[in-house]
Scaffold this motif. Structure first.
Motif, mmCIF file in Angstrom:
data_model
loop_
_atom_site.group_PDB
_atom_site.id
_atom_site.type_symbol
_atom_site.label_atom_id
_atom_site.label_comp_id
_atom_site.label_asym_id
_atom_site.label_seq_id
_atom_site.Cartn_x
_atom_site.Cartn_y
_atom_site.Cartn_z
ATOM 1 N N SER A 61 0.849 -1.188 0.000
ATOM 2 C CA SER A 61 0.000 0.000 0.000
ATOM 3 C C SER A 61 0.888 1.244 0.000
ATOM 4 C CB SER A 61 -0.910 0.021 1.232
ATOM 5 O OG SER A 61 -0.177 0.364 2.398
ATOM 6 N N PHE A 62 0.321 2.377 -0.369
ATOM 7 C CA PHE A 62 1.105 3.612 -0.394
ATOM 8 C C PHE A 62 1.652 3.940 0.991
ATOM 9 C CE2 PHE A 62 1.781 8.150 -0.069
ATOM 10 C CZ PHE A 62 2.515 8.425 -1.217
ATOM 11 N N ASP A 63 0.808 3.901 2.017
ATOM 12 C CA ASP A 63 1.266 4.242 3.362
ATOM 13 C C ASP A 63 2.319 3.264 3.869
ATOM 14 O OD1 ASP A 63 -0.185 6.560 3.736
ATOM 15 O OD2 ASP A 63 -1.812 5.593 4.836
ATOM 16 N N HIS A 64 2.277 2.021 3.415
ATOM 17 C CA HIS A 64 3.237 1.013 3.866
ATOM 18 C C HIS A 64 4.661 1.391 3.467
ATOM 19 C CE1 HIS A 64 4.556 -2.862 5.254
ATOM 20 N NE2 HIS A 64 4.941 -3.272 4.054
ATOM 21 N N TYR A 65 4.833 2.099 2.341
ATOM 22 C CA TYR A 65 6.157 2.513 1.881
ATOM 23 C C TYR A 65 6.390 4.023 1.972
ATOM 24 C CZ TYR A 65 8.000 -1.881 -0.178
ATOM 25 O OH TYR A 65 8.509 -3.137 -0.384
ATOM 26 N N PHE A 66 5.335 4.824 1.910
ATOM 27 C CA PHE A 66 5.523 6.270 1.800
ATOM 28 C C PHE A 66 4.732 7.072 2.835
ATOM 29 C CE2 PHE A 66 6.821 4.851 -2.425
ATOM 30 C CZ PHE A 66 7.952 5.628 -2.653
ATOM 31 N N GLY A 67 4.226 6.430 3.885
ATOM 32 C CA GLY A 67 3.382 7.124 4.849
ATOM 33 C C GLY A 67 4.052 8.291 5.539
ATOM 34 N N THR A 68 5.385 8.223 5.740
ATOM 35 C CA THR A 68 6.093 9.323 6.407
ATOM 36 C C THR A 68 7.000 10.101 5.460
ATOM 37 O OG1 THR A 68 8.005 7.975 7.078
ATOM 38 C CG2 THR A 68 6.079 8.017 8.571
ATOM 39 N N TYR A 69 6.945 9.818 4.171
ATOM 40 C CA TYR A 69 7.798 10.515 3.201
ATOM 41 C C TYR A 69 7.550 12.026 3.263
ATOM 42 C CZ TYR A 69 9.770 11.871 -1.341
ATOM 43 O OH TYR A 69 10.504 12.468 -2.341
ATOM 44 N N PRO A 70 8.602 12.856 3.264
ATOM 45 C CA PRO A 70 10.018 12.529 3.083
ATOM 46 C C PRO A 70 10.823 12.527 4.382
ATOM 47 C CG PRO A 70 9.702 14.850 2.674
ATOM 48 C CD PRO A 70 8.359 14.308 3.119
ATOM 49 N N TYR A 404 -2.336 -1.373 5.796
ATOM 50 C CA TYR A 404 -3.124 -0.180 6.090
ATOM 51 C C TYR A 404 -2.765 0.975 5.164
ATOM 52 C CZ TYR A 404 -4.563 4.104 8.524
ATOM 53 O OH TYR A 404 -5.093 5.335 8.839
ATOM 54 N N ASP A 405 -3.768 1.661 4.681
ATOM 55 C CA ASP A 405 -3.628 2.949 4.024
ATOM 56 C C ASP A 405 -4.834 3.780 4.427
ATOM 57 O OD1 ASP A 405 -1.979 4.273 1.531
ATOM 58 O OD2 ASP A 405 -4.063 4.956 1.608
ATOM 59 N N HIS A 406 -4.596 5.039 4.738
ATOM 60 C CA HIS A 406 -5.670 5.850 5.310
ATOM 61 C C HIS A 406 -6.565 6.490 4.271
ATOM 62 C CE1 HIS A 406 -2.916 9.181 4.290
ATOM 63 N NE2 HIS A 406 -3.993 9.946 4.317
ATOM 64 N N GLN A 407 -6.155 6.474 2.980
ATOM 65 C CA GLN A 407 -6.879 7.228 1.960
ATOM 66 C C GLN A 407 -7.739 6.314 1.092
ATOM 67 O OE1 GLN A 407 -7.002 10.716 1.339
ATOM 68 N NE2 GLN A 407 -8.692 9.932 0.103
ATOM 69 N N MET A 408 -9.025 6.534 1.109
ATOM 70 C CA MET A 408 -9.927 5.819 0.212
ATOM 71 C C MET A 408 -10.001 6.562 -1.116
ATOM 72 S SD MET A 408 -13.915 4.784 0.798
ATOM 73 C CE MET A 408 -14.931 4.094 -0.509
ATOM 74 N N GLY A 409 -9.991 5.819 -2.208
ATOM 75 C CA GLY A 409 -10.125 6.424 -3.521
ATOM 76 C C GLY A 409 -11.582 6.641 -3.884
ATOM 77 N N PRO A 410 -11.816 7.376 -4.951
ATOM 78 C CA PRO A 410 -13.195 7.536 -5.417
ATOM 79 C C PRO A 410 -13.746 6.213 -5.925
ATOM 80 C CG PRO A 410 -11.651 8.431 -7.025
ATOM 81 C CD PRO A 410 -10.842 8.077 -5.816
ATOM 82 N N VAL A 411 -14.988 5.939 -5.623
ATOM 83 C CA VAL A 411 -15.637 4.736 -6.155
ATOM 84 C C VAL A 411 -16.241 5.127 -7.498
ATOM 85 C CG1 VAL A 411 -17.394 2.980 -5.793
ATOM 86 C CG2 VAL A 411 -16.085 3.838 -3.852
ATOM 87 N N GLY A 452 -9.810 0.530 -5.877
ATOM 88 C CA GLY A 452 -9.460 -0.195 -4.676
ATOM 89 C C GLY A 452 -8.425 0.543 -3.845
ATOM 90 N N PRO A 453 -7.543 -0.182 -3.151
ATOM 91 C CA PRO A 453 -6.563 0.443 -2.254
ATOM 92 C C PRO A 453 -5.568 1.341 -2.986
ATOM 93 C CG PRO A 453 -6.828 -1.885 -1.746
ATOM 94 C CD PRO A 453 -7.549 -1.654 -3.031
ATOM 95 N N ARG A 454 -5.030 2.309 -2.249
ATOM 96 C CA ARG A 454 -4.015 3.213 -2.791
ATOM 97 C C ARG A 454 -2.669 2.497 -2.839
ATOM 98 N NH1 ARG A 454 -1.942 8.904 -0.357
ATOM 99 N NH2 ARG A 454 -1.933 7.633 1.530
ATOM 100 N N LEU A 455 -1.966 2.649 -3.965
ATOM 101 C CA LEU A 455 -0.722 1.928 -4.217
ATOM 102 C C LEU A 455 0.364 2.897 -4.662
ATOM 103 C CD1 LEU A 455 -2.276 -0.921 -6.440
ATOM 104 C CD2 LEU A 455 -2.011 -0.930 -3.948
#
Length: 543
Positions: A61-70, A404-411, A452-455
C-alpha cells in the motif's frame, strides 16, 4: 572531485552491470552511453517516450512505503535519507493518524491501533489478508478503521510501515523523478485482478474455469475474477488450484494489431534454465531474506490468461531478434531475455517486467530489501543504454496486500455481487451504473468494485518531472491509457475496460524539458543511496 567522478562514471556503471549479471545470469554488456547524445526524435509516438518499461511489483500500500515521506527516522547503522531542498509533501500520516488512529486494537477491541515503523532488520514480514471482500470490509464504507480486524494476518501488524531507511531506493527515485500519492488499484482484491487490470482493465469475461472459488458470477452467466486463479493451460499451473481463461482483449492484442514491439518478461519463465541450487523447470527457485521460493508464479503471468497472447508451454524465442516481435514465444519471455535483448540493442517499445518471486516485494516470501536490489540493478542497467533518453520506467504494484492505508479512492465503478462488502453486505454502492462486462448482454458486470486500495506509483525517466508528487487520480489501467495514447492514437480496449475512464500518467512528465543534468541517477542496490548523478554529456556531480 568532479574530474575524478568523471573518470569513475563508466567504471561504476560497469561494476553495477556486473552485479546484475551475477544475479540474473550471463548477458551481453552494453557500452556506457554517456556522451553527446541529443534528445531523441519520436517517430511513431505521441511523446518522446519510445520505450516504456513497466516493473510490476507485489503487495504494497502507499502508506506502507511512503506514509512518512520525506521524513525518515535515520537510526544508527541504517542507510541515511535526507530529503532534497524543496521536496513536496505527500498525503501521508498526519499527527492524528499517527497517534490517534481510528483503527482499534483487535486484542481488546478498544484503544487506538496506530501505525508503527518497521525497522530495516524487520524487512521480512508475514503476508496479510488481501482478498477482494476482506479489503472492502477493512475500508468500512470509507472510515478506513477495520484493517487489524479484517486484513491483518495477526494482531495489528497490518499497521506497520517502512521509511526511507529501508525503502531507500524508492524514496530516492521519488526525489529525482516523479511519485504519485493518488494512484489506486483498479479494483479491490489480490494479485490476479491487479495483473488483469494492468493489461486489460477488465476482470470480467472468464469463459472457462477449473474450480469456482476465485470468480464472482454475473447475471448473464459470465464470470469476474476476484481471486488468484492460475491460467488454464500453463504447464506450471497448479492442478489443485482454481484456473481460468479470459475472453476479451488485452493491450498485447492492440499492440500486435498496430505492429508495435512488446513483451512480457517474467522471472523463472524459461523452464530450461538451471539455477545454482540445481532447481529447474516450473520449480526453479531462489533464496532471499524470506527463504526459498519458486521463481515463477503462474497467477502473476500477465498474458497467459488469454489464448491470443499465451505461451502455455513457455516456448523459447528462436533468436534474440525475435524478442518483442512475433514468433514461437508469442511475446512471452523469461526475465533474462529482457536484459539480453536490451543489451543487444533490441529493447521492445513496451515491456512488462515481473521479478523472480523472491525479489518482487510480496510479504511472506519476499521483502523490500531483496526488492530494492532488483529495482536498482534493473534501472541502473537501463540508464547505461543508448535508449535511455527515450525510455520511461514505471514502478507500480498489483495490490496492497491488505496493508493499512488511510486514503480511500473515489468509487467510480459500483457492484452488487456476493463478494462485495464496501457499503454493506453484497454491496459496493448500488451497481446501477457499473461498467459492462465483456459479453454485451452483461450491462452491469459484478465483482469490479473500484477504485481499490491506494498503491505506490513512480515514473523514472529523463522526461519525468523531478522531485514531483502527482495528485491526479490514476489507477492500474492508467498505464494502458498511456500506451494507447502514445503508440495507438488513442485506440481503447473497450468492452467495459477501465481504460475508457482512466486518467493517463502524462502529467508526471514534462515533455517540453529534457533533463540534461539529472536524467541519470545511479543508486547502490544494497543501500538504495545515491552513488552518482550523471549529466547528459558524461559529467557527473556529487550528491
Amino acid at each position: 572531485m568532479i574530474d575524478k567522478l568523471k573518470s569513475d562514471a563508466p567504471r561504476k556503471a560497469m561494476a553495477m552491470l556486473l552485479a546484475l549479471t551475477t544475479a540474473l545470469g550471463p548477458t551481453v554488456m552494453p557500452a556506457f552511453a554517456a556522451s553527446k547524445q541529443a534528445p531523441p526524435n519520436h517517430p511513431g509516438t505521441a511523446t518522446p517516450i519510445q520505450h516504456l518499461v513497466v516493473i510490476f511489483q507485489e503487495n504494497v500500500s502507499f502508506d506502507h512505503y511512503f506514509g512518512t515521506y520525506p521524513v525518515a527516522t535515520n537510526p544508527s547503522g541504517e542507510p541515511k535519507f535526507k530529503a532534497l531542498p524543496g521536496t513536496p509533501t505527500v498525503n501521508g500520516f498526519t499527527n492524528a493518524l499517527a497517534n490517534f488512529n481510528p483503527n482499534l486494537n483487535p486484542a481488546n477491541g478498544a484503544g487506538a491501533s496506530n501505525p508503527f515503523r518497521l525497522d530495516r532488520s524487520q524487512a521480512v514480514t508475514p503476508d496479510q489478508d488481501h482478498d477482494y471482500t476482506a479489503e472492502q470490509q477493512a475500508f468500512d464504507a470509507g472510515l478506513m478503521d477495520l484493517f487489524p480486524l479484517d486484513t491483518s494476518s495477526g494482531g495489528n501488524e497490518v499497521m506497520g510501515y517502512f521509511d526511507g531507511n529501508t525503502v531507500t531506493a524508492l524514496w530516492n527515485y521519488a526525489q529525482y523523478f516523479a511519485l504519485s500519492d493518488n494512484s489506486f488499484g483498479t479494483t479491490f482484491g489480490p494479485s490476479t485482478p491487479g495483473v488483469i487490470n494492468l493489461v486489460s482493465g477488465q476482470t470480467n469475461g472468464a469463459t472457462a474455469t477449473l474450480g469456482s472459488d476465485e470468480t464472482s458470477g454475473g447475471s448473464d452467466g459470465s464470470l469476474t475474477v476476484v481471486g488468484d486463479p492460475d491460467p488454464i493451460g500453463d504447464v506450471c499451473s497448479n492442478p489443485s488450484r482454481d484456473q481460468v481463461t479470459m475472453s476479451g482483449k488485452n493491450i498485447g492484442d492492440l499492440l500486435n494489431a498496430a505492429h508495435v514491439t512488446w513483451g512480457s518478461f517474467m522471472g523463472g519463465f524459461n523452464l530450461q534454465t538451471v539455477n545454482s541450487n540445481g532447481s529447474t523447470g516450473c520449480t526453479r527457485s531462489s533464496t532471499g531474506l524470506a527463504g526459498t521460493t519458486n521463481d515463477y508464479i503462474p497467477h502473476h503471468s500477465f498474458f497467459n490468461y488469454w489464448t491470443s497472447t499465451a505461451n502455455y508451454a513457455h516456448t523459447r524465442p528462436a533468436k534474440i531478434s525475435e524478442i518483442g516481435n512475433g514468433g514461437p514465444a508469442n511475446h512471452q519471455y523469461d526475465l533474462q531475455d529482457f536484459f539480453t535483448a536490451a543489451a543487444a540493442g533490441n529493447l521492445p517499445a513496451v515491456s512488462f517486467l515481473k521479478a523472480q518471486a523472491y525479489q518482487d516485494g510480496h510479504a511472506g516470501y519476499s521483502d523490500p530489501l531483496d526488492e530494492q536490489t532488483f529495482l536498482v540493478n534493473t534501472i541502473n542497467f537501463l540508464e547505461t543504454l543508448p535508449t535511455w533518453p527515450s525510455t520511461a520506467v514505471v514502478i507500480m504494484y498489483d495490490d496492497s496486500d491488505g496493508w493499512y492505508d488511510h486514503q480511500m479512492g473515489p468509487v467510480v465503478n459500483t457492484s452488487t455481487g456476493p463478494a462485495d462488502a464496501l457499503t454493506g453486505p453484497n454491496a459496493c454502492g448500488n451497481g446501477l451504473n457499473s461498467l459492462p462486462g465483456v459479453n454485451p448482454a452483461n450491462t452491469h458486470a459484478t465483482g469490479r468494485c473500484g477504485y481499490g486500495p491506494r498503491l505506490p506509483l513512480l515514473v523514472v525517466s529523463p522526461w519525468a518531472r523531478a522531485n514531483f508528487v502527482d495528485h491526479t487520480v490514476t489507477d492500474q489501467s492508467s498505464i494502458i491509457r498511456f500506451i494507447e495514447d502514445n503508440w495507438l492514437a488513442g485506440t481503447r480496449i473497450g468492452q467495459g475496460s477501465y481504460d475508457g475512464i482512466a486518467s493517463s500518467i502524462t502529467q508526471m512528465f514534462d515533455f517540453a524539458k529534457f533533463r540534461l543534468l539529472n536524467g541519470w541517477v545511479f543508486l547502490d542496490p544494497g543501500t538504495g543511496q545515491v552513488e552518482f548523478v550523471g549529466k547528459h554529456n558524461g559529467e557527473v556531480k556529487t550528491k
